[in-house]
Write a protein that holds these residues in place. Structure first.
Motif, mmCIF file in Angstrom:
data_model
loop_
_atom_site.group_PDB
_atom_site.id
_atom_site.type_symbol
_atom_site.label_atom_id
_atom_site.label_comp_id
_atom_site.label_asym_id
_atom_site.label_seq_id
_atom_site.Cartn_x
_atom_site.Cartn_y
_atom_site.Cartn_z
ATOM 1 N N TRP A 180 -4.948 14.384 -5.867
ATOM 2 C CA TRP A 180 -4.461 13.754 -4.640
ATOM 3 C C TRP A 180 -5.531 12.849 -4.048
ATOM 4 C CZ3 TRP A 180 -6.064 13.240 0.310
ATOM 5 C CH2 TRP A 180 -5.136 12.749 1.224
ATOM 6 N N LYS A 181 -6.767 13.331 -4.052
ATOM 7 C CA LYS A 181 -7.871 12.544 -3.485
ATOM 8 C C LYS A 181 -8.026 11.220 -4.227
ATOM 9 C CE LYS A 181 -12.506 11.474 -3.198
ATOM 10 N NZ LYS A 181 -13.369 10.732 -4.135
ATOM 11 N N GLU A 182 -7.941 11.253 -5.536
ATOM 12 C CA GLU A 182 -8.105 10.028 -6.307
ATOM 13 C C GLU A 182 -6.945 9.061 -6.066
ATOM 14 O OE1 GLU A 182 -10.814 9.182 -7.974
ATOM 15 O OE2 GLU A 182 -11.651 11.082 -7.260
ATOM 16 N N GLN B 156 -9.646 -0.149 4.424
ATOM 17 C CA GLN B 156 -9.468 -0.668 5.777
ATOM 18 C C GLN B 156 -10.818 -1.031 6.399
ATOM 19 O OE1 GLN B 156 -7.327 2.677 7.292
ATOM 20 N NE2 GLN B 156 -5.340 1.933 6.602
ATOM 21 N N MET B 157 -11.872 -0.318 6.010
ATOM 22 C CA MET B 157 -13.212 -0.672 6.473
ATOM 23 C C MET B 157 -13.616 -2.045 5.961
ATOM 24 S SD MET B 157 -14.955 3.093 5.906
ATOM 25 C CE MET B 157 -16.595 2.423 5.639
ATOM 26 N N ARG B 158 -13.233 -2.373 4.741
ATOM 27 C CA ARG B 158 -13.506 -3.702 4.200
ATOM 28 C C ARG B 158 -12.783 -4.758 5.033
ATOM 29 N NH1 ARG B 158 -15.206 -2.298 -1.387
ATOM 30 N NH2 ARG B 158 -15.106 -4.462 -2.090
ATOM 31 N N ARG B 159 -11.572 -4.427 5.421
ATOM 32 C CA ARG B 159 -10.794 -5.368 6.215
ATOM 33 C C ARG B 159 -11.482 -5.661 7.543
ATOM 34 N NH1 ARG B 159 -5.359 -6.480 7.474
ATOM 35 N NH2 ARG B 159 -5.491 -8.417 8.670
ATOM 36 N N GLY C 99 -9.001 8.227 0.715
ATOM 37 C CA GLY C 99 -9.885 7.079 0.852
ATOM 38 C C GLY C 99 -9.195 5.792 1.237
ATOM 39 N N ARG C 100 -7.976 5.864 1.757
ATOM 40 C CA ARG C 100 -7.306 4.658 2.237
ATOM 41 C C ARG C 100 -8.162 3.956 3.282
ATOM 42 N NH1 ARG C 100 -1.732 5.563 5.388
ATOM 43 N NH2 ARG C 100 -3.030 7.323 6.004
ATOM 44 N N ILE C 101 -8.894 4.744 4.043
ATOM 45 C CA ILE C 101 -9.695 4.174 5.128
ATOM 46 C C ILE C 101 -10.815 3.281 4.604
ATOM 47 C CG2 ILE C 101 -11.337 6.097 5.300
ATOM 48 C CD1 ILE C 101 -11.186 5.777 8.338
ATOM 49 N N LEU C 102 -11.260 3.527 3.369
ATOM 50 C CA LEU C 102 -12.344 2.714 2.830
ATOM 51 C C LEU C 102 -11.907 1.257 2.661
ATOM 52 C CD1 LEU C 102 -13.815 5.171 0.172
ATOM 53 C CD2 LEU C 102 -14.575 4.783 2.515
ATOM 54 N N GLY D 236 -7.831 10.304 6.261
ATOM 55 C CA GLY D 236 -7.698 9.482 7.458
ATOM 56 C C GLY D 236 -7.328 8.044 7.183
ATOM 57 N N SER D 237 -7.011 7.339 8.265
ATOM 58 C CA SER D 237 -6.807 5.897 8.236
ATOM 59 C C SER D 237 -7.506 5.319 9.462
ATOM 60 C CB SER D 237 -5.314 5.545 8.252
ATOM 61 O OG SER D 237 -4.698 6.058 9.412
ATOM 62 N N LEU D 238 -7.764 4.020 9.396
ATOM 63 C CA LEU D 238 -8.548 3.372 10.446
ATOM 64 C C LEU D 238 -7.783 3.368 11.771
ATOM 65 C CD1 LEU D 238 -11.276 1.674 10.605
ATOM 66 C CD2 LEU D 238 -9.786 -0.318 10.621
ATOM 67 N N HIS D 239 -8.361 3.987 12.792
ATOM 68 C CA HIS D 239 -7.782 3.891 14.129
ATOM 69 C C HIS D 239 -8.766 3.144 15.027
ATOM 70 C CE1 HIS D 239 -10.458 7.106 15.375
ATOM 71 N NE2 HIS D 239 -9.903 7.963 14.536
ATOM 72 N N LEU D 240 -8.369 2.910 16.262
ATOM 73 C CA LEU D 240 -9.204 2.079 17.133
ATOM 74 C C LEU D 240 -10.566 2.702 17.390
ATOM 75 C CD1 LEU D 240 -6.851 0.496 19.829
ATOM 76 C CD2 LEU D 240 -8.389 -0.682 18.263
ATOM 77 N N GLY D 241 -10.623 4.038 17.416
ATOM 78 C CA GLY D 241 -11.921 4.696 17.592
ATOM 79 C C GLY D 241 -12.866 4.383 16.443
ATOM 80 N N HIS D 242 -12.339 4.436 15.213
ATOM 81 C CA HIS D 242 -13.152 4.049 14.055
ATOM 82 C C HIS D 242 -13.582 2.585 14.185
ATOM 83 C CE1 HIS D 242 -10.903 7.306 11.634
ATOM 84 N NE2 HIS D 242 -12.157 7.712 11.733
#
Length: 877
Positions: free
Chosen positions: A134-136, A145-148, A140-143, A64-70
């Motif tokens: 692939w996971k590595e 973005q959570m910092r952002r 975890g792109r969203i992680l 996933g990636s950060l969306h407005l719901g997140h």
């Protein structure tokens, strides 16, 4: 009257000049976040004596990636956690990701397809290694973005549903449930995706209105003839009965008889079943137990055979002319064959009906009879319902509890097996002689010739259902588990009550000896666009929150989302609102710069109340009231009310009134100025701390500069000291009323905001004399002067304000303009009153039309009153 609990410490010790004239979020936010993480502010200590406060993050998909719901839910969780940390709790907000079985496997299979390969080419072990790679690399792109966004999570405790500890938890609970008879294997109808080649959960099925075809088909001959209707003609190849209601007189003579199934050499019985609605359609339904859940239930009740007519890819397998056809090709071919035989009685095309599609690949889902693993949810669901009914778990808002009970009280057994390679493999081995052995994490699987492990993996929701305790180290009795379980608040969308919330409740109560996984379930609505419309790529209204953060800063996005967060309600959001929140951050910035330039201080205790002006006592009284109201709002998850409360207090009362009223005090100097400097510092200090959980970045930059202390993240939450001064509040209410009325009069006369006007203020007996200088400054009122002539006099709140407008405005031109507007308003009132007095019109006109005319009438009345007052207050000619 003050709480001096802010910690001293090695703060930046910056001078006011170090605060730039303008706030630039992108230059501030990243460095502040990394400083917080480096200093360990978000890391919880399981050995501390502080009371715990725990939230586990709903784990986003690794794809996933950060969306407005997140962004929305993360903002609220962060606000709760930051406030509790400031209140002295050992606050843990635990982050992590879900392995997202189907979504992740699809990503890697797409990569392989680009290379001209499939997972079968690699084999299971090599393919699984490829997914980990692939996971590595990409997961975890969203992680980041959570910092952002500013998520204050404990990164030292980050978990992943496929890591070693959580995998051990999955294996342990599977073994226990299996041994307790709560997991079993059986052949049932499931949702099947012919593209992903796996069973999928209900939440992975998206229903939409498709334009299909409803055909009515004649079964049987002569007096045995009856008609059934279907949108899936291809499934008739697997019909094993026709069902009718036992009391339907039309078909009573057929019950128990065999009738000919068209296009086949089979006959099928007519059975009586109360499930059939005799009022719907012809009152007769075809029964295909292997391809429809309702038909499967009928088949069980009547001991009917279940005939599978297509393979896992949706290709017809029944020997004959249709074998090898795709299900949709077979549908049209079979309808044509039936038409040739005169069996089609009626056709409806297009026929809009709800059809399930795989949420991952959009393929039409096929109900399919399949051997799968199931959880027997009866006793688990009962416990999950009881935990809410007996008060161990509260649902907020309370009206959402009905949705929860509707689900747990009517829950069907849960299919937990998936025909994938990425995920937790089912820990069951099959022997050469039909043996079945479930193996726990500490047990050795059976070996020897002929033993094989089940090839399926577990539904992703199975492992995420363990999240509140598996992330804390269960099944080991770790210090984290002892300290931080049960968690305090589960904050999530009401749309996944069924799929995640209920399952966490079931597993938590089962695994943790009846202790529920959280104390409160706080349910939010969904984020929508500014018009209240669902965000969708097809609508073209999807917003990337990162774009808004680039333009306006993370605080602006967070504040906008929090300000719309009414419990359980959907949240409309538009870019204009984010701009307004950015303006609020700028206002905070400018007000703090003003305070620093004017020497505001947070050092030492506040002066005694008798040394303060009424203005000082008013703002401190209001501040304590706001602290109390903010606390009450947070405890009730009223994020919108808290945000609105703090916005209006900061902007309307602190910035627009207290700061403005203080300017004359600072200009005059002396002890009153020293007192107000300390009061202004106190008000900004506590206001910035109140705002910090929602807008962490700008408040950190301002608070550390203002106080010289370490960080607002670990500062004390403001307390309501109990200071109230009703007399000061009443006095300032009068000041504000007088200023507001005169400002309105100035605007009505067309005066520019900065235009100065000679005036005389008669304040005797009003208690407003100490505020005259401040009021004159706010209203741009000059001293009277030798040539003063009162051309307009306004009585307000016991005071009288006389203004000399001669030479300032063209009185005669203004009078003509107002009289023209008044005539138009009077004409409008006459017309609307006449219409509303016409009984014939009222009898015939639609209600919305009548309401609109009433609204026009009310507006005209208001305009007349306003314009009349303005004319009366014009200077005398």
């Amino acid at each position: 009257m003050t709480d001096n609990t802010q910690q001293p410490g090695p703060g930046p010790q910056r001078a006011p000049a170090d605060l730039p004239t303008q706030y630039a979020p992108t230059e501030v936010e990243g460095k502040l976040y990394e400083r917080w993480v480096e200093r360990g502010y978000f890391e919880a200590d399981a050995t501390s004596d502080k009371p715990p406060y725990t939230i586990v993050i709903p784990p986003p998909n690794v794809t996933g990636s950060l969306h407005l719901g997140h962004a929305f839910q993360h903002t609220l969780m962060d606000a709760l956690t930051r406030r509790k940390r400031m209140q002295g709790f050992e606050a843990l907000w635990l982050p992590g990701m879900d392995h997202a079985g189907i979504a992740t496997q699809n990503k890697v299979e797409q990569q392989l397809a680009e290379e001209g390969r499939s997972r079968q080419d690699l084999g299971r072990e090599e393919f699984t290694d490829r997914v980990w790679q692939w996971k590595e690399e990409y997961g975890g792109r969203i992680l980041g973005q959570m910092r952002r966004l500013g998520d204050g999570v404990d990164w030292s405790r980050e978990r992943f549903t496929m890591d070693e500890g959580l995998s051990r938890a999955v294996g342990t609970i599977f073994k226990r449930l299996h041994d307790d008879g709560l997991i079993y294997r059986a052949e049932r109808i499931i949702n099947w995706c012919p593209r992903c080649l796996t069973a999928i959960s209900d939440i992975e099925v998206d229903y939409q209105e498709d334009a299909g075809e409803l055909v009515s088909i004649a079964y049987g001959e002569g007096e045995d003839r009856l008609v059934v209707a279907t949108t899936r003609a291809e499934t008739m190849l697997g019909d094993t009965a026709v069902a009718v209601h036992p009391e339907d007189e039309r078909y009573r003579h057929l019950i128990g008889r065999q009738i000919k199934l068209p296009l086949t050499d089979r006959t099928i019985p007519v059975v009586a079943d109360e499930h059939v609605d005799p009022e719907f359609g012809t009152g007769a339904v075809k029964v295909t137990p292997a391809h429809d859940p309702n038909d499967f239930a009928i088949g069980r009740r009547h001991d009917l055979p279940s005939l599978t007519v297509m393979d896992e890819r949706g290709v017809i397998t029944v020997p004959g002319p249709f074998e090898g056809l795709d299900r949709f090709e077979a549908r049209s071919t079979i309808v044509n064959a039936l038409r040739e035989q005169g069996r089609i009685v009626a056709e409806k095309r297009p026929y809009l009906h709800s059809v399930g599609h795989c949420s991952r690949c959009k393929t039409t889902v096929e109900p399919r009879l399949s051997m799968q693993w199931w959880v027997k949810v009866g006793p688990l669901a009962q416990a999950a319902g009881d935990a809410v009914r007996d008060g161990r778990v509260a649902i907020h808002p309370p009206e959402m509890a009905k949705r929860y009970f509707d689900w747990v009280d009517n829950m069907h057994d849960w299919c937990i097996s998936r025909q994938l390679w990425w995920g937790h493999r089912i820990p069951v081995w099959y022997g050469p002689n039909g043996e079945t052995v479930c193996v726990g994490p500490d047990e050795e699987p059976p070996t020897g010739e002929g033993w094989t492990q089940d090839s399926d993996v577990l539904d992703t929701w199975f492992s995420s259902g363990l999240w509140p305790f598996s992330t804390l180290g269960w099944p080991e009795q770790t210090p984290d588990l002892k300290k931080f379980y049960p968690t305090d608040t589960l904050l999530t969308g009401h749309d996944i009550i069924f799929f995640w919330v209920a399952r966490m409740m079931m597993f938590g109560l089962y695994a943790m000896d009846g202790t529920p996984p959280f104390r409160t379930i706080a349910l939010t609505g969904l984020v929508r666009d500014e018009h209240g419309k669902k965000m969708s790529k097809s609508f073209g209204n999807v917003v990337d929150p990162l774009d808004w953060m680039d333009r306006y800063g993370a605080d602006a996005v967070r504040f906008t989302l929090a300000r719309g967060a009414n419990p359980g309600a959907d949240v409309p959001i538009g870019e204009d609102w984010v701009q307004a929140s950015r303006n609020f951050a700028n206002k905070l910035w400018n007000a703090t710069r003003f305070a620093l330039i004017n020497g505001a201080t947070v050092d030492g205790p506040l002066p005694a109340a008798e040394r303060m002006s009424a203005t000082d006592r008013w703002i401190l009284s209001r501040l304590d009231t706001v602290v109390a109201e903010a606390d009450a709002g947070y405890e009730d998850y009223q994020f919108a009310k808290v945000s609105d409360l703090l916005f209006h207090f900061a902007w309307d009362e602190v910035f627009d009134w207290y700061v403005e009223l203080s300017k004359t005090v600072f200009a005059a100097g002396g002890e009153p100025a020293d007192v107000s400097r300390r009061v202004l510092g106190e008000v900004l200090d506590r206001t910035l701390r109140l705002l910090h959980p929602i807008v962490p970045f700008v408040t950190e930059e301002l608070w550390t500069t203002l106080t010289g202390r370490e960080s607002v993240v670990v500062a004390a939450w403001p307390e309501d000291t109990g200071f109230r001064d009703p007399a000061a509040e009443a006095e300032l209410a009068t000041v504000r009323r007088v200023v507001t009325e005169i400002r309105r009069f100035r605007a009505d006369q067309g005066l520019q905001p900065g235009q100065r006007v000679p005036a005389r203020l008669e304040l005797a007996g009003t208690g407003l004399a100490p505020h005259e200088d401040a009021m004159r400054a706010l209203l741009r009122l000059q001293p009277e002067g030798d040539t003063f002539e009162a051309t307009a006099t306004l009585p307000v709140a016991g005071a009288t304000v006389a203004l000399d407008l001669s030479g300032v405005i063209d009185v005669e031109a203004e009078r003509k303009r107002l009289q023209k507007d008044l005539a138009a308003a009077e004409k409008e009132l006459k017309q609307t009153t006449a219409k509303l007095g016409n009984e014939g019109f009222l009898a015939k006109a639609p209600a919305p039309v009548v309401d609109k005319i009433r609204a026009r009438q009310a507006t005209a009345e208001e305009d007349i009153a306003r314009l009349t007052g303005q004319l009366e207050r014009l200077p005398r000619g």
